[in-house]
Design a protein around this motif. Sequence first.
Motif, PDB file in Angstrom:
ATOM      1  N   ARG A 333       0.850  -1.181   0.000  1.00  0.00           N
ATOM      2  CA  ARG A 333       0.000   0.000   0.000  1.00  0.00           C
ATOM      3  C   ARG A 333       0.888   1.234   0.000  1.00  0.00           C
ATOM      4  O   ARG A 333       1.885   1.300   0.748  1.00  0.00           O
ATOM      5  CB  ARG A 333      -0.894  -0.011   1.229  1.00  0.00           C
ATOM      6  N   VAL A 334       0.558   2.228  -0.818  1.00  0.00           N
ATOM      7  CA  VAL A 334       1.444   3.374  -1.018  1.00  0.00           C
ATOM      8  C   VAL A 334       0.639   4.658  -1.160  1.00  0.00           C
ATOM      9  O   VAL A 334      -0.574   4.642  -1.355  1.00  0.00           O
ATOM     10  CB  VAL A 334       2.321   3.194  -2.289  1.00  0.00           C
ATOM     11  N   THR A 335       1.392   5.744  -1.075  1.00  0.00           N
ATOM     12  CA  THR A 335       0.889   7.060  -1.470  1.00  0.00           C
ATOM     13  C   THR A 335       1.614   7.464  -2.733  1.00  0.00           C
ATOM     14  O   THR A 335       2.850   7.453  -2.774  1.00  0.00           O
ATOM     15  CB  THR A 335       1.148   8.105  -0.366  1.00  0.00           C
ATOM     16  N   ALA A 336       0.862   7.771  -3.784  1.00  0.00           N
ATOM     17  CA  ALA A 336       1.455   8.257  -5.024  1.00  0.00           C
ATOM     18  C   ALA A 336       1.824   9.709  -4.800  1.00  0.00           C
ATOM     19  O   ALA A 336       0.958  10.572  -4.653  1.00  0.00           O
ATOM     20  CB  ALA A 336       0.475   8.108  -6.176  1.00  0.00           C
ATOM     21  N   ASP A 337       3.136   9.982  -4.772  1.00  0.00           N
ATOM     22  CA  ASP A 337       3.600  11.277  -4.290  1.00  0.00           C
ATOM     23  C   ASP A 337       3.634  12.331  -5.393  1.00  0.00           C
ATOM     24  O   ASP A 337       2.904  13.305  -5.373  1.00  0.00           O
ATOM     25  CB  ASP A 337       4.982  11.111  -3.654  1.00  0.00           C
ATOM     26  N   SER A 362      -3.382   4.075  -2.575  1.00  0.00           N
ATOM     27  CA  SER A 362      -3.021   3.317  -3.767  1.00  0.00           C
ATOM     28  C   SER A 362      -2.292   2.044  -3.364  1.00  0.00           C
ATOM     29  O   SER A 362      -1.913   1.865  -2.201  1.00  0.00           O
ATOM     30  CB  SER A 362      -2.132   4.158  -4.701  1.00  0.00           C
ATOM     31  N   ALA A 363      -2.088   1.156  -4.336  1.00  0.00           N
ATOM     32  CA  ALA A 363      -1.339  -0.079  -4.107  1.00  0.00           C
ATOM     33  C   ALA A 363      -0.455  -0.323  -5.312  1.00  0.00           C
ATOM     34  O   ALA A 363      -0.781   0.078  -6.450  1.00  0.00           O
ATOM     35  CB  ALA A 363      -2.282  -1.260  -3.884  1.00  0.00           C
ATOM     36  N   ILE A 364       0.697  -0.978  -5.076  1.00  0.00           N
ATOM     37  CA  ILE A 364       1.584  -1.376  -6.163  1.00  0.00           C
ATOM     38  C   ILE A 364       1.949  -2.848  -5.977  1.00  0.00           C
ATOM     39  O   ILE A 364       1.900  -3.382  -4.861  1.00  0.00           O
ATOM     40  CB  ILE A 364       2.876  -0.524  -6.216  1.00  0.00           C
ATOM     41  N   VAL A 365       2.320  -3.485  -7.080  1.00  0.00           N
ATOM     42  CA  VAL A 365       2.787  -4.863  -7.020  1.00  0.00           C
ATOM     43  C   VAL A 365       3.908  -5.022  -8.042  1.00  0.00           C
ATOM     44  O   VAL A 365       3.767  -4.600  -9.204  1.00  0.00           O
ATOM     45  CB  VAL A 365       1.642  -5.863  -7.299  1.00  0.00           C
ATOM     46  N   PRO A 366       5.085  -5.558  -7.650  1.00  0.00           N
ATOM     47  CA  PRO A 366       6.174  -5.799  -8.610  1.00  0.00           C
ATOM     48  C   PRO A 366       5.782  -6.895  -9.606  1.00  0.00           C
ATOM     49  O   PRO A 366       5.119  -7.875  -9.244  1.00  0.00           O
ATOM     50  CB  PRO A 366       7.332  -6.258  -7.719  1.00  0.00           C
ATOM     51  N   LEU A 367       6.234  -6.723 -10.856  1.00  0.00           N
ATOM     52  CA  LEU A 367       5.859  -7.643 -11.929  1.00  0.00           C
ATOM     53  C   LEU A 367       7.082  -8.394 -12.461  1.00  0.00           C
ATOM     54  O   LEU A 367       8.179  -7.823 -12.526  1.00  0.00           O
ATOM     55  CB  LEU A 367       5.212  -6.876 -13.080  1.00  0.00           C
ATOM     56  N   PRO A 368       6.910  -9.648 -12.876  1.00  0.00           N
ATOM     57  CA  PRO A 368       8.027 -10.375 -13.496  1.00  0.00           C
ATOM     58  C   PRO A 368       8.316  -9.886 -14.914  1.00  0.00           C
ATOM     59  O   PRO A 368       9.416 -10.074 -15.423  1.00  0.00           O
ATOM     60  CB  PRO A 368       7.542 -11.830 -13.491  1.00  0.00           C
ATOM     61  N   SER A 396       0.407  -0.243 -10.595  1.00  0.00           N
ATOM     62  CA  SER A 396      -0.173   0.524  -9.491  1.00  0.00           C
ATOM     63  C   SER A 396      -1.635   0.815  -9.782  1.00  0.00           C
ATOM     64  O   SER A 396      -2.060   0.847 -10.949  1.00  0.00           O
ATOM     65  CB  SER A 396       0.587   1.843  -9.292  1.00  0.00           C
ATOM     66  N   ILE A 397      -2.385   1.019  -8.699  1.00  0.00           N
ATOM     67  CA  ILE A 397      -3.805   1.329  -8.870  1.00  0.00           C
ATOM     68  C   ILE A 397      -4.295   2.121  -7.663  1.00  0.00           C
ATOM     69  O   ILE A 397      -3.799   1.925  -6.538  1.00  0.00           O
ATOM     70  CB  ILE A 397      -4.636   0.040  -9.041  1.00  0.00           C
ATOM     71  N   ALA A 398      -5.224   3.047  -7.887  1.00  0.00           N
ATOM     72  CA  ALA A 398      -5.872   3.783  -6.800  1.00  0.00           C
ATOM     73  C   ALA A 398      -6.950   2.891  -6.197  1.00  0.00           C
ATOM     74  O   ALA A 398      -7.758   2.295  -6.910  1.00  0.00           O
ATOM     75  CB  ALA A 398      -6.472   5.076  -7.327  1.00  0.00           C
ATOM     76  N   LEU A 399      -6.965   2.788  -4.880  1.00  0.00           N
ATOM     77  CA  LEU A 399      -7.929   1.942  -4.186  1.00  0.00           C
ATOM     78  C   LEU A 399      -9.217   2.717  -3.898  1.00  0.00           C
ATOM     79  O   LEU A 399      -9.165   3.925  -3.609  1.00  0.00           O
ATOM     80  CB  LEU A 399      -7.332   1.439  -2.871  1.00  0.00           C
TER      81      LEU A 399
END
Length: 559
Positions: A333-337, A362-368, A396-399
Amino acid sequence: MRTVLLLAVGAAALHAAAKQTAWLDLVAPVITPAEKKTWLALGSDERPGFEKEFWSNKAVTAEEYAERVAYVDAKFGSTKLGSGANTDQGRVYLALGAPNRITRLGGSRIFWPAEIWYYSIVPGVINTEVRLLFFQNRGTGFLKLYSPTTDTFRALLIPQASVMDTFGPNEDFSEQQLRNILKAPPAEDEIISAAMSVATGVQHMGNDEIIGRLSSPSYMLGRQMKTEVTSRLITGHPELNTIRTVSAFGGSQVDLSLETQARREVAIEVFEGATLIYQNQLHLSFPEPRPIVYTHRLDLLPGTYRVMITVDRKPWPYEVEVPREMGMGEIRRVTADRDVSGRYTPLEFDGQQFELDAYGESAIVPLPHPGKVTWMIRHGGEVLWRGSSEGQAVASIALPVGNVPPGSYKLEALMGDNSTLTNLVIGKGEKSSKSTLVSFNANLHPARRFAFVGHQWLLRNGFPEARATLNASLAKGITDEARIELARMDAFEGNLDAGRDAAESILKQQPNSFEALTVLAYIEARFQDYPVAADLYRRALAVQDSPAVRAALSKIPVQ
C-alpha cells in the motif's frame, strides 16, 4: 560392625555431597544467582531434574559445555575444575567456543607476546568478523583481553620500543598514524587493527559493550542464540521494507525503506557472505532527532545479502534475499507522491514517485514482466471491487477507500497464472506517517548503476559479464567507479601497466580512494615492489578496515 557400617554410610554421603558440589562448581560460570538459590533449596532427589531442565535453557548442551570446561582448565588453568574460567582466554572460550582462526605473535621488537582470536560472527551480538586481542601484560602472566577504550596502546609495547612514550589513549591516533610511527612488519600489522576496534565500524564504548558480552559465559550461554544473526549489536530495530523488481542494469532492483528517528547520520553496508560489496554514509544536520523515512536503491545480483543500517551509531541487522527468477512480488500500500520524470530516486517507477504507507490510497505490485494486472477486493468469497492497470516494473492502482465500508478485506492482484494476496484494512484508525523523507540518490545515474553491477560480477570472477557491464557504464558516462573496476580487471588479467596508470590517475584526484589504493597495491606486489605495496595496503586500511586487505598485507615478504 555398627561402627564400620556408620563409616560406610558416612563415606557414601560425603561422596554424594562432593558429586553435587562438583556440579555446582562445573556450572559456576553460567548459573545465575536465582538458579543457584533454587538448586540449593532442592533435595538431593530433586536436583537431577533441575539440572536436566537447566541445560534445556542454555545455548549449548551439557556435553559441549563440559568439553569446553575441560579444555580451558587444561589449556589456561591449573587443570583443577573451574580454574580456566579465572582467565580472560578461558572465559572467552567458554562463552564462544573455539575461534575460527588465531594469529599468534610470540616475540617482537615492538610488541609483547599476543594472540588475536577471530570469530566470523557471534550469534546474537555481532554479524561481522570479530577480532579479540589478548596480550601478555609486561611480558608475564596469563594473556589479558585488550580493550581499545580502557587500555592504552602503549600497554602493548615492550619498554625498548623507541616510540613507547609517544602513545596515549587510542582515540588520539588513527590506524594510519600508528602504522607510520611503528613501521611494523606485515606479520605484526594485524595487532594495530585489533587494538583499534573489535570489529569494522565499532567505535568508542561500543568496543567495551561487545567485549563485555563476548567474555561473559553467563550472558552468551544463558539463552538460546539465533542460528543466523545479521547485525552488530542486536537490539529492537525497525522493520526494513524492500521492494524487488527487475533491473535494467542487471540482476534485481532493490528499493529499501526504513522508518526510524535520526539526527546526525544514516550509514548502510551490504555484505555478501564476508565480502563488503557496498557502503555509504548520509550525513544529516537536524537540531534534534526527528522521525524520518530513509530510502535507498541498489542493483543486486541474485544471492543472499546482509544489510546493516546504522542510524546515529545504532546498527540494525537485516537479510535481503534476491531470487534468481523474479516472480510477482508482494502487494504494498502506497501514497502516489509526485511526478519525477527525468530524475533518479528510490521508489520511482515509470516516472512516478511512491511512498510506502500502510494507509495509502493506492497499491503497487512488482511484476516479473510488463503487462496487465487485474485487482480485486474480497470479503470472504464475495468480490466487492474489481479494477485493472498496466505496468512495467510495477503495476499501481488507486484503491476505492471511500467506496468500501470500513473493515478488514483481502486485496488480490492477478497477472496470467501469477497472483498474490494481502490483507487490506480500510477506515480503522487510519493515519499516514508524518516523517521526513530522506533518500540517497547519488548512486542512481545509469553509469554508476552499471558500474556497481560490474563490480559485483568482478567479485564473482565473472570477467566477461563484468567487462560488458563496465563498458556499458562508460557508454553512459565516465565514472571513477567504472575506471577502477576496469583497472582491477586489467591487473587480474596481467595488463599491469594499464591497471597501474588508471589507478594512479584516480589517486591523483582522490588520494584516499580505498579501491584505487588496493588495486595499485596488488599491482605493485605483482611487480615485486613490496615496500610500496605494503605502504599502499596500510593506507587502504586507514581508510577502511578489510580482512581481505589485512590478509594480503600479511603475505607481503618482509624486506
